[in-house]
Write a protein that holds these residues in place. Structure first.
Motif, PDB file in Angstrom:
ATOM      1  N   ALA A 282     -39.711  75.405  64.365  1.00  0.00           N
ATOM      2  CA  ALA A 282     -38.693  74.446  64.578  1.00  0.00           C
ATOM      3  C   ALA A 282     -38.590  73.283  63.601  1.00  0.00           C
ATOM      4  N   ALA A 283     -40.103  72.823  62.942  1.00  0.00           N
ATOM      5  CA  ALA A 283     -39.931  71.776  61.908  1.00  0.00           C
ATOM      6  C   ALA A 283     -39.423  71.924  60.779  1.00  0.00           C
ATOM      7  N   GLY A 284     -39.368  73.376  60.187  1.00  0.00           N
ATOM      8  CA  GLY A 284     -38.624  73.689  59.156  1.00  0.00           C
ATOM      9  C   GLY A 284     -37.126  73.622  59.251  1.00  0.00           C
ATOM     10  N   GLU A 285     -36.572  74.055  60.317  1.00  0.00           N
ATOM     11  CA  GLU A 285     -35.271  74.116  60.593  1.00  0.00           C
ATOM     12  C   GLU A 285     -34.679  72.655  60.589  1.00  0.00           C
ATOM     13  N   ALA A 286     -35.630  71.788  61.312  1.00  0.00           N
ATOM     14  CA  ALA A 286     -35.076  70.398  61.449  1.00  0.00           C
ATOM     15  C   ALA A 286     -35.093  69.834  59.991  1.00  0.00           C
ATOM     16  N   ALA A 287     -35.933  70.235  58.979  1.00  0.00           N
ATOM     17  CA  ALA A 287     -36.189  69.715  57.671  1.00  0.00           C
ATOM     18  C   ALA A 287     -34.788  70.112  57.093  1.00  0.00           C
ATOM     19  N   GLU A 288     -34.266  71.487  57.040  1.00  0.00           N
ATOM     20  CA  GLU A 288     -33.111  71.949  56.522  1.00  0.00           C
ATOM     21  C   GLU A 288     -32.107  71.130  56.942  1.00  0.00           C
TER      22      GLU A 288
END
Length: 164
Positions: free
Chosen positions: A30-36
């Motif tokens: 989730a955090a990685g997707e949000a950063a993208e």
């Protein structure tokens, strides 16, 4: 950061504003997707948008979607004008992810599958089932965290106002 057992499934959930129900996503990505999503939303030129590295998501401004001849690198970029965003096909509907991350018996008990015309099906988990569902997930060893802002960002809500 909390340490967790390597086999622990981590879930993030929250109130998905667009659907007025709970949505559950994989806590490890989730955090990685949000950063993208934030990185693409922050791009001001097409060149920047093309170069946003995507690991978890596809880049809707990438070369497989748009020719450089159509939008030169120095052309102004606005994420809210991207076809996939306008059509609401990117990012993927956040409420659809519960179908992948929640155990089937809990989906059956706490949610209902809703079929949409354009985006396929999603899991509608009413808000009033939150306490029981979260408790049951934790009993099964899931690590569950509520983050409404993250859930709605993953759903593409308010992309025009997202800053990196």
């Amino acid at each position: 950061m909390t340490t967790h057992h390597p086999n622990t499934r981590r879930l993030v959930y929250g109130h998905a504003t667009n659907y007025d129900c709970l949505a559950f996503v994989d806590g490890d990505t989730a955090a990685g997707e949000a950063a993208e999503i934030r990185a693409l939303a922050a791009a001001r030129k097409w060149g920047e948008a093309r170069q946003v590295q995507m690991t978890h998501l596809s880049n809707p401004a990438g070369p497989e979607c748009y020719e450089e001849d159509d939008y030169p690198d120095d052309a102004p970029f606005d994420i809210t004008e991207l076809g996939a965003v306008v059509e609401m096909s990117w990012p993927k509907m956040v409420t659809a992810r519960g179908l992948d991350v929640l155990p089937q018996d809990l989906q059956d008990r706490y949610g209902e599958v809703v079929l949409t015309v354009h985006d396929g099906e999603y899991l509608r988990v009413p808000l009033d089932g939150e306490a029981e569902l979260v408790a049951e997930l934790r009993e099964r060893g899931y690590e569950v965290t509520r983050d409404d802002d993250l859930i709605n960002l993953l759903d593409g809500l308010g992309l025009g106002s997202v800053t990196a």
